[in-house]
Scaffold this active site. Structure first.
Site, PDB file in Angstrom:
ATOM      1  N   HIS A   1      -3.351   7.238   2.255  1.00 12.22           N
ATOM      2  CA  HIS A   1      -3.752   5.915   1.777  1.00 12.22           C
ATOM      3  C   HIS A   1      -5.142   5.619   2.334  1.00 12.22           C
ATOM      4  O   HIS A   1      -5.413   5.835   3.502  1.00 12.22           O
ATOM      5  CB  HIS A   1      -2.750   4.869   2.274  1.00 12.22           C
ATOM      6  CG  HIS A   1      -3.202   3.473   2.069  1.00 12.22           C
ATOM      7  ND1 HIS A   1      -3.679   3.027   0.861  1.00 12.22           N
ATOM      8  CD2 HIS A   1      -3.274   2.418   2.920  1.00 12.22           C
ATOM      9  CE1 HIS A   1      -4.023   1.754   0.976  1.00 12.22           C
ATOM     10  NE2 HIS A   1      -3.787   1.359   2.213  1.00 12.22           N
TER      11      HIS A   1
ATOM     12  N   ASN B   1     -10.043  -0.061  -0.311  1.00 15.53           N
ATOM     13  CA  ASN B   1      -8.584  -0.016  -0.231  1.00 15.53           C
ATOM     14  C   ASN B   1      -8.003  -0.577  -1.529  1.00 15.53           C
ATOM     15  O   ASN B   1      -8.119  -1.772  -1.790  1.00 15.53           O
ATOM     16  CB  ASN B   1      -8.134  -0.846   0.980  1.00 15.53           C
ATOM     17  CG  ASN B   1      -6.626  -0.829   1.181  1.00 15.53           C
ATOM     18  OD1 ASN B   1      -5.876  -0.428   0.300  1.00 15.53           O
ATOM     19  ND2 ASN B   1      -6.200  -1.266   2.345  1.00 15.53           N
TER      20      ASN B   1
ATOM     21  N   CYS C   1       0.818  -1.225   0.000  1.00 14.88           N
ATOM     22  CA  CYS C   1       0.000   0.000   0.000  1.00 14.88           C
ATOM     23  C   CYS C   1       0.852   1.276   0.000  1.00 14.88           C
ATOM     24  O   CYS C   1       0.353   2.349  -0.336  1.00 14.88           O
ATOM     25  CB  CYS C   1      -0.950   0.008   1.195  1.00 14.88           C
ATOM     26  SG  CYS C   1      -2.062  -1.403   1.195  1.00 14.88           S
TER      27      CYS C   1
HETATM   28  O1  UT7 Z   1      -3.769  -1.006   3.743  1.00 16.96           O
HETATM   29  C1  UT7 Z   1      -3.419  -1.251   5.076  1.00 16.96           C
HETATM   30  C2  UT7 Z   1      -4.013  -2.521   5.487  1.00 16.96           C
HETATM   31  N1  UT7 Z   1      -5.273  -2.586   6.111  1.00 16.96           N
HETATM   32  C3  UT7 Z   1      -5.748  -1.828   7.109  1.00 16.96           C
HETATM   33  O2  UT7 Z   1      -5.338  -0.768   7.405  1.00 16.96           O
HETATM   34  C4  UT7 Z   1      -6.906  -2.426   7.876  1.00 16.96           C
HETATM   35  C5  UT7 Z   1      -6.785  -2.168   9.349  1.00 16.96           C
HETATM   36  N2  UT7 Z   1      -7.835  -2.810  10.138  1.00 16.96           N
HETATM   37  C6  UT7 Z   1      -9.142  -2.514  10.013  1.00 16.96           C
HETATM   38  O3  UT7 Z   1      -9.502  -1.681   9.213  1.00 16.96           O
HETATM   39  C7  UT7 Z   1     -10.127  -3.194  10.949  1.00 16.96           C
HETATM   40  O4  UT7 Z   1      -9.416  -3.954  11.922  1.00 16.96           O
HETATM   41  C8  UT7 Z   1     -11.142  -4.092  10.215  1.00 16.96           C
HETATM   42  C9  UT7 Z   1     -12.095  -3.222   9.422  1.00 16.96           C
HETATM   43  C10 UT7 Z   1     -10.410  -5.052   9.295  1.00 16.96           C
HETATM   44  C11 UT7 Z   1     -11.963  -4.895  11.211  1.00 16.96           C
HETATM   45  O5  UT7 Z   1     -12.576  -4.052  12.156  1.00 16.96           O
HETATM   46  P1  UT7 Z   1     -12.514  -4.415  13.697  1.00 16.96           P
HETATM   47  O6  UT7 Z   1     -13.288  -3.379  14.389  1.00 16.96           O
HETATM   48  O7  UT7 Z   1     -11.073  -4.577  14.066  1.00 16.96           O
HETATM   49  O8  UT7 Z   1     -13.335  -5.785  13.737  1.00 16.96           O
HETATM   50  P2  UT7 Z   1     -12.876  -7.225  14.277  1.00 16.96           P
HETATM   51  O9  UT7 Z   1     -11.866  -7.827  13.364  1.00 16.96           O
HETATM   52  O10 UT7 Z   1     -12.552  -7.141  15.724  1.00 16.96           O
HETATM   53  O11 UT7 Z   1     -14.221  -8.029  14.125  1.00 16.96           O
HETATM   54  C12 UT7 Z   1     -15.356  -7.717  14.924  1.00 16.96           C
HETATM   55  C13 UT7 Z   1     -16.462  -8.679  14.588  1.00 16.96           C
HETATM   56  C14 UT7 Z   1     -16.040 -10.141  14.660  1.00 16.96           C
HETATM   57  O12 UT7 Z   1     -17.131 -10.874  15.193  1.00 16.96           O
HETATM   58  P3  UT7 Z   1     -17.148 -11.330  16.750  1.00 16.96           P
HETATM   59  O13 UT7 Z   1     -15.923 -12.173  16.903  1.00 16.96           O
HETATM   60  O14 UT7 Z   1     -17.088 -10.047  17.513  1.00 16.96           O
HETATM   61  O15 UT7 Z   1     -18.424 -12.060  16.854  1.00 16.96           O
HETATM   62  C15 UT7 Z   1     -15.851 -10.517  13.212  1.00 16.96           C
HETATM   63  O16 UT7 Z   1     -16.080 -11.897  12.989  1.00 16.96           O
HETATM   64  O17 UT7 Z   1     -16.908  -8.454  13.252  1.00 16.96           O
HETATM   65  C16 UT7 Z   1     -16.921  -9.694  12.533  1.00 16.96           C
HETATM   66  N3  UT7 Z   1     -16.654  -9.430  11.131  1.00 16.96           N
HETATM   67  C17 UT7 Z   1     -17.617  -9.124  10.248  1.00 16.96           C
HETATM   68  N4  UT7 Z   1     -18.946  -9.001  10.369  1.00 16.96           N
HETATM   69  C18 UT7 Z   1     -19.645  -8.652   9.271  1.00 16.96           C
HETATM   70  C19 UT7 Z   1     -15.448  -9.421  10.497  1.00 16.96           C
HETATM   71  N5  UT7 Z   1     -15.639  -9.115   9.209  1.00 16.96           N
HETATM   72  C20 UT7 Z   1     -16.966  -8.922   9.025  1.00 16.96           C
HETATM   73  C21 UT7 Z   1     -17.744  -8.569   7.917  1.00 16.96           C
HETATM   74  N6  UT7 Z   1     -19.078  -8.454   8.087  1.00 16.96           N
HETATM   75  N7  UT7 Z   1     -17.218  -8.342   6.689  1.00 16.96           N
END
Ligand code: UT7
Length: 323
Positions: free
Chosen positions: A250, A280, A113
């Site tokens: 980014h 992204n 990225c």
């Molecule tokens: O280019 C640089 C690279 N990328 C980044 O900068 C990404 C950085 N990270 C993020 O943007 C965030 O961490 C995410 C958007 C990827 C995830 O957000 P989060 O608030 O950290 O969510 P999480 O991974 O803690 O997941 C929370 C819940 C989980 O369920 P439980 O375990 O709480 O029941 C996941 O299973 O959300 C669930 N979940 C989803 N639900 C609906 C994960 N993906 C999805 C989805 N739809 N697509």
């Protein structure tokens, strides 16, 4: 002092728009979850057979037209990509051929990225040292090809696209009033490999692999690293953050954009955000956002702008530019 001035910019997106609701029909996710956690509303996904070089070529042609120069003026093409058409040769050479460029040099840079910032930095150095006069820098990706479409935590985040700029040598006084790149700052920390990587490669699995990410861990590092890159770049040119007209980050996640602005006391109205539209797009995201803000008239000649990015590796960096 020679400065690398941006004399043209252009973008190219696939025709195919995929909304959050479209994804929700295919997997267990929702528009609400994706918007709340990321700010993303839609992304563009390349059609079958549509390659990174096709998008890169579209952006390259748009940037050359915007600059008002012919391909014969170009000394080099640098393409930042993590999703090349083939393991070799470089996607930049495919673009070189399709543009009808029969001289100079073309090569890819790989910093995920952060790739566009790395490409700009290399081009700036080549121009300032007199090795080249005019360089096309492209950020182009088909991230959709690298996604595990059964992993909802990653596949909803990414999209495809390309953006490009033409840099040309111009005389400057050597101070911050010069048009062009004032400085670039690059960083990496290979110890953080496991947080964001593709689980394949030519010398390991002989496949391209799929993108793997520990989202929460990446998130935690992102604000800190991006803030550090912004600060380093501003300090290198002794510029106050308040004097920067536009921040072009980014586009990974709206919460990262907001968190960084909050940490550094940056007015959110000065932060260009296209994450809702593009998702992204890795190395393409900074030039896509840049082109959007130039086209709609927000970024004007003379403005001070700061580009920044962070990605797998980890890599991160920033570029301070007088437009
Ligand atoms: O280019 C640089 C690279 N990328 C980044 O900068 C990404 C950085 N990270 C993020 O943007 C965030 O961490 C995410 C958007 C990827 C995830 O957000 P989060 O608030 O950290 O969510 P999480 O991974 O803690 O997941 C929370 C819940 C989980 O369920 P439980 O375990 O709480 O029941 C996941 O299973 O959300 C669930 N979940 C989803 N639900 C609906 C994960 N993906 C999805 C989805 N739809 N697509």
């Amino acid at each position: 002092m020679i400065r690398a001035k941006i004399i043209g910019s252009g973008a190219c997106l696939p025709d195919n728009v995929v909304t959050n609701d479209d994804l929700a029909k295919r997997m267990d996710t929702s528009d609400e979850w994706i918007r709340e956690r990321t700010g993303i509303r839609q992304r563009y996904i390349a059609k079958d057979g549509e390659k990174t070089s096709d998008l890169a070529l579209g952006a390259a042609r748009a940037a050359l037209a915007d600059a008002g120069i012919s391909v014969d003026v170009l000394d080099m093409i640098i393409c930042a990509t993590t999703t090349p058409d083939e393991s070799f040769p470089a996607t930049a050479t495919v673009v070189q051929s399709k543009l009808g460029m029969t001289r100079g040099a073309a090569f890819d840079v790989q910093a995920v990225c952060s790739g566009f910032i790395y490409g700009l930095s290399v081009a700036d150095s080549l121009i300032r040292t007199g090795s080249a006069k005019t360089i096309l820098v492209i950020g182009a990706e088909t991230m959709s090809r690298l996604l595990d479409w059964t992993d909802r935590a990653t596949c909803v985040l990414f999209g495809d696209g390309a953006g490009a700029v033409v840099l040309q040598a111009h005389d400057g006084k050597g101070d911050n009033s010069d048009a062009g790149i004032l400085n670039t700052k690059l960083f990496s920390d290979g110890r953080l490999h496991d947080m964001l990587y593709a689980d394949g490669g030519v010398s390991s699995t002989q496949t391209a692999g799929k993108l793997r990410m520990q989202g929460k861990e990446v998130f935690k590092h992102a604000v800190t690293n991006i803030a550090a890159a912004i600060t380093a770049s501003a300090e290198a040119s002794q510029v106050d953050l308040a004097d920067i007209d536009w921040f072009v980050p980014h586009q990974a996640n709206q919460r990262i954009l907001d968190g960084t602005a909050r940490k550094l006391g940056i007015d959110p109205a000065k932060v260009v955000s296209t994450v809702a539209l593009h998702g992204n797009t890795s190395a393409a995201s900074v030039p896509l956002a840049l082109v959007e803000a130039v086209k709609d008239g927000r970024i004007k000649r003379g403005d001070l702008i700061l580009l920044e990015a962070m990605g797998g590796g980890f890599t991160w960096g920033a570029a301070l530019i007088r437009w």
